[in-house]
Design an enzyme around this catalytic site. Structure first.
Site, PDB file in Angstrom:
ATOM      1  N   GLU A 127       7.818  -9.236   2.193  1.00  9.29           N
ATOM      2  CA  GLU A 127       7.459  -8.591   3.374  1.00  9.29           C
ATOM      3  C   GLU A 127       8.401  -9.291   4.499  1.00  9.29           C
ATOM      4  OE1 GLU A 127       4.517  -9.099   6.949  1.00  9.29           O
ATOM      5  OE2 GLU A 127       3.600  -8.724   4.969  1.00  9.29           O
TER       6      GLU A 127
ATOM      7  N   CYS B  22       3.346  -9.679  12.260  1.00  8.91           N
ATOM      8  CA  CYS B  22       4.354  -8.739  11.710  1.00  8.91           C
ATOM      9  C   CYS B  22       4.221  -7.340  11.997  1.00  8.91           C
ATOM     10  CB  CYS B  22       4.568  -8.847  10.019  1.00  8.91           C
ATOM     11  SG  CYS B  22       2.980  -8.686   9.295  1.00  8.91           S
TER      12      CYS B  22
END
Length: 513
Positions: free
Chosen positions: A263, A300
């Site tokens: 990620e 994020c």
């Protein structure tokens, strides 16, 4: 439970003369406890132990593996307040946030435990032999099996939920894979406490010591050696795009390449549809800033891009957002490196002629034409920074969306009157993101069966997967078909008696257990 700065290789505590220190997030001053720097020799030892433990751990019954995951959760809770205090000191995050993150960490471990016990994740399918058919059909039995040892990289921004015993570790354990963790150097004391708790659960459940090892250290070479080790079968990573791509390249160049589930970066676009903007511009501006500033913007899923039609209503939104941003209290960032990268990103936007700063905070605006022409305007700035894109009409707004890279999330703010125009916008967002929201904000990721925390590249290296929710287990398993294997030699889930009592599909129909 005490912190002594050790490397944890299976059941052994290892120390070296080479050490590093964490820093106090609020002041930047080094903290007194030294932590041993793991070496490539330590990597090799931990990975070899993991390989030795792989068969036994991977063949545990659903009940036993679920009990282990529950034991890890209980051991983390048993650490007590020292875990929260250590994490506060190392990260600068407030107590309520960390207490919530601890609850999320133990909650996701227990969620995976329940999923393991259910057995559905094994995806057992049996097509019995048909000897009288022309041509005959063999006896075919399929199930998911664990990949083997997994390397997990702790994240900087979530010292618990995405770190030593976070989602990647929990998913790998649930799939039956031993784990070797590369601890993040920003919070090594927190990491060691959690690692010791995991190790205590391994011992309490009578499992092989190689089920879990913890390697703290700062050097990039340490992570590279871990990914390159031939015993490692997959990698879980949360961090920067440069870091994720570097690890993926190491994995690709191995004699036997392995998957890296990384990620990486996302700016999480928010689309303000016209009627929603007209009816609630000020409220949207305030709510946007609340999401943007959450955790000093170190999520994020931070809303780093806002896209809307130009005009007085967007002016109202920008004014309200700038005002809320000016009133937001300052917050400490997690590490000096994150702060430096944030300052550099904001400076790059300040120096970009296509971007105009709005108000005293790091809120910028640009036009659709300029955004499409200059990809740098879409770069992630990890922190409290966002760009508002002014579009002439919905067609141009769609062009902006089409120009975007892959994202973790995409958000649609709309009122009922926007519905007739929302379908093509939603289709564009679906193509770009792993999670699409309506009338919410992207920060905050629910740990649930239906959650997808992933997305097309470069949000992740593999948009078909998730790092949050029970689907995350699928990253660390692969299907195997057993053809005409004697019943006594089959895994229990495939045997005629189904001793594990897992759900199965037999000859196309669900078996009644």
């Amino acid at each position: 439970m005490t912190i002594d700065g050790s490397i944890l290789i299976g059941a052994r505590d290892v120390r070296h003369e080479a050490v590093f220190h964490a820093v106090e997030a609020a002041s930047g001053a080094p903290l007194p406890q030294p932590f041993a720097e793991a070496t490539e020799t330590d990597v090799a030892a931990a990975c070899a132990l993991a390989a030795a433990a792989s068969d036994q751990f991977g063949s545990l019954s659903p009940a036993d593996r679920g009990a282990f995951l529950d034991a890890v959760a209980s051991a983390i809770e048993a650490i007590g307040d020292v875990l929260i205090e250590t994490a506060m000191n190392e990260t600068g995050l407030p107590r309520p946030r960390l207490e919530g993150e601890r609850g999320r960490t133990t909650g996701q471990l227990r969620l995976f435990a329940a999923e393991v016990r259910d057995g559905g994740w094994l995806d057992v399918v049996i097509d019995p032999a048909m000897p009288d058919r022309v041509p005959p059909r063999a006896d075919l039995r399929r199930m998911n099996v664990p990949l083997g040892p997994v390397a997990v990289f702790g994240a900087s921004n979530f010292p618990l939920a995405f770190s030593v015993a976070g989602g990647d570790t929990a998913a790998a354990f649930a799939a039956g894979c031993p784990v070797v963790v590369k601890g993040h150097p920003a919070h090594p004391g927190t990491g060691e406490l959690v690692a010791r708790a995991v190790r205590s659960a391994v011992q309490a459940c009578g499992l092989p010591e190689g089920v879990y090892s913890y390697l703290p250290g700062r050097a990039n070479a340490l992570g590279g050696a871990l990914v390159a080790d031939p015993h490692i079968r997959a990698v879980g990573f949360t961090g920067s795009r440069s870091g994720g791509l570097a690890l993926a390249e190491i994995a690709r160049q191995r004699a036997e390449p392995i998957p890296v589930f990384a990620e990486m970066s996302s700016i999480n676009p928010v689309v303000l549809m016209p009627f929603a903007l007209t009816t609630r511009a000020e409220a949207l501006g305030a709510a946007f800033v609340a999401s943007l500033t959450l955790g000093a913007g170190q999520f994020c899923t931070n809303p780093g891009l806002v896209i809307a039609l130009d005009g007085p209503d967007l002016d109202r939104f920008v004014t309200a957002a700038a005002s809320a941003l000016a009133a937001a209290p300052p917050q400490a960032m997690l590490t000096p490196g994150i702060r430096a990268a944030y300052n550099a990103g904001v400076a790059a936007l300040d120096g970009n002629r296509a971007a105009r700063r709005v108000g005293p905070g790091a809120l910028f605006e640009t036009t659709a034409e300029q955004f499409i022409a200059d990809r740098a305007l879409g770069d992630e700035v990890f922190g409290v920074s966002s760009v508002v894109v002014r579009c002439a009409d919905l067609a141009q707004l769609a062009q902006v969306l089409a120009s975007l890279e892959g994202q973790l999330t995409a958000t649609l703010q709309l009122d009922p009157d926007d519905t007739p125009h929302a379908a093509p916008i939603l289709a564009l967002l679906q193509a770009k993101a792993g999670r699409v929201l309506a009338n919410g904000w992207p920060t905050g990721v629910e740990v649930a069966h239906a959650m997808v925390h992933g997305g097309p590249y470069p949000a992740t290296t593999d948009g078909r997967t998730t790092s949050v929710g029970t689907l995350a287990m699928a990253r660390f398993a692969r299907p195997v078909c057993f053809q005409d294997i004697p019943d006594a030699l089959l895994p229990p889930a495939l045997q005629a008696a189904n001793p594990w009592h897992v759900p199965r599909r037999i000859d196309g129909k669900r078996e009644t257990i």
